[in-house]
Design an enzyme around this catalytic site. Sequence first.
Site, PDB file in Angstrom:
ATOM      1  N   HIS A  63      -6.809  -7.090  -0.058  1.00 48.50           N
ATOM      2  CA  HIS A  63      -6.885  -5.647  -0.345  1.00 48.50           C
ATOM      3  C   HIS A  63      -6.225  -5.346  -1.688  1.00 48.50           C
ATOM      4  O   HIS A  63      -5.257  -6.008  -2.071  1.00 48.50           O
ATOM      5  CB  HIS A  63      -6.175  -4.847   0.759  1.00 48.50           C
ATOM      6  CG  HIS A  63      -6.745  -5.074   2.127  1.00 48.50           C
ATOM      7  ND1 HIS A  63      -6.226  -6.012   3.000  1.00 48.50           N
ATOM      8  CD2 HIS A  63      -7.794  -4.490   2.761  1.00 48.50           C
ATOM      9  CE1 HIS A  63      -6.947  -5.998   4.131  1.00 48.50           C
ATOM     10  NE2 HIS A  63      -7.907  -5.094   4.010  1.00 48.50           N
ATOM     11  N   HIS A  96       0.806  -1.232   0.000  1.00 49.33           N
ATOM     12  CA  HIS A  96       0.000   0.000   0.000  1.00 49.33           C
ATOM     13  C   HIS A  96       0.836   1.278   0.000  1.00 49.33           C
ATOM     14  O   HIS A  96       0.299   2.359  -0.253  1.00 49.33           O
ATOM     15  CB  HIS A  96      -0.925   0.052   1.221  1.00 49.33           C
ATOM     16  CG  HIS A  96      -1.981  -1.013   1.217  1.00 49.33           C
ATOM     17  ND1 HIS A  96      -2.848  -1.187   0.166  1.00 49.33           N
ATOM     18  CD2 HIS A  96      -2.303  -1.959   2.143  1.00 49.33           C
ATOM     19  CE1 HIS A  96      -3.675  -2.202   0.444  1.00 49.33           C
ATOM     20  NE2 HIS A  96      -3.356  -2.687   1.633  1.00 49.33           N
TER      21      HIS A  96
HETATM   22 ZN   LIG Z   1      -4.401  -6.980   2.959  1.00 47.80          ZN
END
Ligand SMILES: [Zn+2]
Length: 381
Positions: A168, A131
Amino acid sequence: MKTFVYITCPGVEKYRFSAHHPLRPERVTLSRELAQILGVLHDEDVVEAEPASPELVAEVHSPRYVRVVQTLSEGKPVPGCHVFGFASGDNPPFRGMFEASLAVVGASVAAARAVMDGAQVAVNLAGGLHHARYEEAAGFCIFNDPAVAIHVLKQKYRRIVYLDIDVHHGDGVQWLYYRDPQVLTISIHESGRFLFPGTGHPDEIGAGEGRGTAVNIALGRYADDEVWWWAFQQVVPRLFQWFQPEVVVLQMGADPHYTDPLAHAALTVQGWQRAVQWVSEQGIPVVATGGGGYSLSAVVRMWTLALATLKGVPVPNCIPPQFFLHHEVQTLYDTDVPELSERMRQIAWQFTEQSVGELKQYLRPYVEWEEPHEKGEGAVP
Ligand SMILES: [Zn+2]
């Protein structure tokens, strides 16, 4: 057996935001321990890497951001540090985070170099911090180690696939290579409509010269083994055939598991492992990292199984009595299956079928898809 290396770097275990933060370094140490107990991993497989240099990291992140991380890591204040992502409860700055982050990146860089030097598979379970953005910490990620590994791999390879099976969206890596035609990013995740980071929609397909080289398989909530594998099979094999990658960076987030507390997917250990198995069967060198995964008993079993799969060795389906998980669960594979109502299954299928259809439409100018398959084909039996 394949040429396989397990990379670690002193200091990766210090990557811990706080005592109660869900990203626990034990996820890595216990996976390694179980893999050793089960005979999957041996001392001779393990290579100790150097930390990455700040200069190398600053070729992927902004030099200013690298300095901010260093300053906060020394316990000094940085006015306006919230713009760099450090104000939220997700990423509270901690002493030593600069060194710990460089250690994580160092292990992924060493994995990339091992593959460039001829290893078939190199793994850094502490990595996969997908991320982190160019100038911002996000979602527990400070430096984007997969992105730095890709940066290093580009010295040798011209067609690199980044495949992200974390629940995610692999947003940080996607945005860093969004305009790069040499890097095809593929992320299979719970749709950003329901989950952090809110992106990863079918219409995000890359930009400029890199248009057509970002792919997002956005799943509905409650995706189980069957839905997930159907979506994977609909998209990923065809993309590999089309792009012909010379190397794969595989982010192995273990949070699609049905017991994970941070998402709504409903995979079993063995359902998730099919993707790792598929990648390992392609005959392409693999740089594999860890990633998310917040149910300790699931993560440890998934990563142990992933190590066995990537190494190409059998693994006994048991958690030995001397291992702490034994009291909780005694097999590597799940014996329980998630309980989903008919309505939940419907929700998962409807959303996913539509989203895979959209993805194919958006990518049609670049990729020739075959005729659509029947729902359920290639599903987990
Ligand atoms: Zn994740």
